[in-house]
Design an enzyme around this catalytic site. Structure first.
Site, mmCIF file in Angstrom:
data_model
loop_
_atom_site.group_PDB
_atom_site.id
_atom_site.type_symbol
_atom_site.label_atom_id
_atom_site.label_comp_id
_atom_site.label_asym_id
_atom_site.label_seq_id
_atom_site.Cartn_x
_atom_site.Cartn_y
_atom_site.Cartn_z
ATOM 1 N N LYS A 69 40.504 49.598 40.988
ATOM 2 C CA LYS A 69 41.444 48.739 40.264
ATOM 3 C C LYS A 69 41.841 49.385 38.940
ATOM 4 O O LYS A 69 41.025 50.016 38.271
ATOM 5 C CB LYS A 69 40.814 47.368 40.031
ATOM 6 C CG LYS A 69 41.770 46.320 39.462
ATOM 7 C CD LYS A 69 41.082 44.954 39.366
ATOM 8 C CE LYS A 69 42.016 43.892 38.809
ATOM 9 N NZ LYS A 69 41.353 42.569 38.722
ATOM 10 N N SER A 144 43.722 38.741 40.792
ATOM 11 C CA SER A 144 44.528 39.801 40.203
ATOM 12 C C SER A 144 44.327 41.165 40.866
ATOM 13 O O SER A 144 45.100 42.101 40.637
ATOM 14 C CB SER A 144 44.215 39.932 38.707
ATOM 15 O OG SER A 144 42.861 40.284 38.499
ATOM 16 N N SER A 168 39.386 36.798 41.089
ATOM 17 C CA SER A 168 40.295 37.935 41.280
ATOM 18 C C SER A 168 39.863 38.961 42.310
ATOM 19 O O SER A 168 40.638 39.841 42.661
ATOM 20 C CB SER A 168 40.544 38.640 39.942
ATOM 21 O OG SER A 168 41.322 37.837 39.102
#
Length: 475
Positions: A69, A144, A168
């Site tokens: 990420k 996210s 997330s």
């Protein structure tokens, strides 16, 4: 190369060909991809793979590509939190989890798209544009950590790392039909994670199977002196890969079902719970009355912490800088023009909650509610081994559907934020579908009892085929 490889599949491919060839195949898939899951790929990936082939790099993940990420620091590889304000930022150091992965021989293949500064449930707020859900390109992948889930679901990485502040990792795992784990708060070092809300977030893995989740956790988990919230408690995740839930006591919280939950989602989750009963586990309903206050408390705390954390981004040391006659004007212009709308909204709300005259009314009250939510979990785990509920109240929604109504996006986090407030671990596993879209079963455990989650999730996988479903088909 066949898509959707597990870690063991990748190792077999490496043995039959080479780590370099496997890595090159993934890079080719990424290059041809249409889902916008990556923000960049690593120029050093092939070099690492070559070192694996020469025996210069070894370890339990030797040659296995992993996607990271974009808010986790990677030395020499851009880390921007999918925000214009960090455009061009290349960290001079690795996050603790990256150090661990490199020591284990993993190949960092690239960085994945995300909601800007991890603020969102759809990956629509990224400065790189939205990531497309591999199951339906008109729908969001969740957020996210949407890119991290989407690239695994699309077969563009066998494993990935995300971060989970209020769901997330679990939300995109559910929306994209993969497995995602949020560890206990303190179980994985946050050193090198660009923070949104320090007291809530944890780094966690995503994969196509529970076995791979356990393997990654055994690498990245454990104590790190550089993170003051890190706890020195060793967990053997792979030892919990046992296909046996006989005697497992499951609590099913009433508050996580009912109004607002999609009927197809609810049916899939109940089918999963009934499957556990067939496997000689037992379940019973339980009430967690403070759940109704959790969402408001979560957003008050998260936005307050965000307003403090993001104060450091002003164009002085990195990222774009706007002109101004003095520092205050320069910083104000830089932040106004380079933070996205959602990030600005959360900074403003957090600043308001912390302001004089309102801190006691909002922020301190939210902390009190947080304690009540944690007490709900403490009472539940006095009687149950795990809790089970839908990960998300609905399947992936259409791109643009909630952009103009941010409150509606906040509300769909209702089943995931309580665990971040309490700091307990949870895992989302595929358990069926609703209107052809994946549904996630959320399994919640007590603090540092990841073993119970992995055992329960692994047993479910061994007795069902939901985790084998791929985009274009329904299990």
């Amino acid at each position: 190369m066949t898509k959707w490889l597990s870690i063991s599949d990748v190792k077999e491919k490496i043995a039959a060909t080479s780590a370099e060839e496997v890595t090159a195949s993934y890079l080719e898939l990424i290059d041809k991809s249409s889902i916008n899951g990556y923000t960049c790929t690593s120029d050093g990936a092939l070099d690492t793979a070559k070192m694996v082939d020469k025996g210069e790099v070894a370890g339990p993940l030797a040659g296995v590509p992993i996607a990271i990420k974009d808010n986790i620091s990677t030395k020499g590889l851009a880390t921007t939190c999918s925000s214009k304000i960090l455009e061009g930022y290349v960290p001079p150091y690795d996050a603790h989890v990256i150090e661990r992965l490199k020591e284990a021989g993993a190949v960092i293949i690239g960085k994945t798209n995300m909601d800007e500064f991890a603020m969102g449930t759809s990956t629509e707020s990224s400065c790189y544009g939205v990531t497309l859900n591999p199951w339906d390109h008109e729908r969001v992948p969740g957020g996210s950590s949407g890119g991290s889930a989407a690239v695994v679901a699309a077969g563009e990485a066998p494993i990935s790392l995300g971060s989970d502040t209020g769901g997330s990792v679990r939300c995109p795992a559910a929306f994209c039909g993969v497995v995602g784990l949020k560890p206990t708060y303190g179980a994985v070092s946050r050193y090198g994670l660009i923070s949104y809300a320090n007291s809530l977030e944890q780094i966690g893995p995503m994969a196509t199977c529970v076995e791979d989740i356990a393997a990654v956790m055994d690498v990245i988990g454990g104590y790190d002196a550089r993170d003051s919230t890190s706890i020195d408690k060793k967990i053997d995740h792979q030892a919990a890969l046992i296909d046996d839930v006989k005697g497992l006591k499951i609590g099913v919280p009433d508050e996580y079902f009912g109004e607002g939950v999609d009927s197809g989602t609810e049916n899939a989750v109940w089918d999963a719970i009934n499957k556990y009963e067939e496997m000689d586990a037992s379940w019973e309903k339980v009430s967690m009355p403070n759940t109704k206050y959790a969402l408001a408390a979560y957003y008050t705390i998260a936005m307050s912490e965000a307003s403090s954390n993001l104060a450091r981004f002003d164009g002085t040391r990195y990222g774009p800088r706007n002109d101004g006659e003095n520092w205050h004007v320069m910083a104000s212009k830089t932040r106004a023009e380079n933070f996205g709308k959602e990030v600005q909204r959360r900074i403003l709300l957090g600043t308001y909650a912390l302001s004089a005259g309102y801190q006691d009314k909002y922020y301190l009250k939210a902390l009190q509610v947080r304690t009540l939510v944690k007490q709900d979990f403490d009472r539940a785990f006095a009687n149950f081994d795990v809790l089970m509920a839908p990960t998300m109240p609905l399947p992936a929604f259409k791109i643009g559907e909630m952009v103009e109504d941010p409150l509606s996006q906040y509300l769909i986090d209702v089943n995931t934020v309580p665990m971040n407030l309490a700091g307990v671990p949870c895992i989302s596993v595929p358990c069926g579908s609703s209107d052809g879209l994946p549904v996630g079963l959320q399994i919640i455990g007590n603090h540092f009892d990841e073993a119970a989650l992995i055992r329960a999730a692994y047993s479910f996988e061994k007795n069902t085929d939901h985790h084998k479903a791929r985009p274009g088909e329904v299990a």
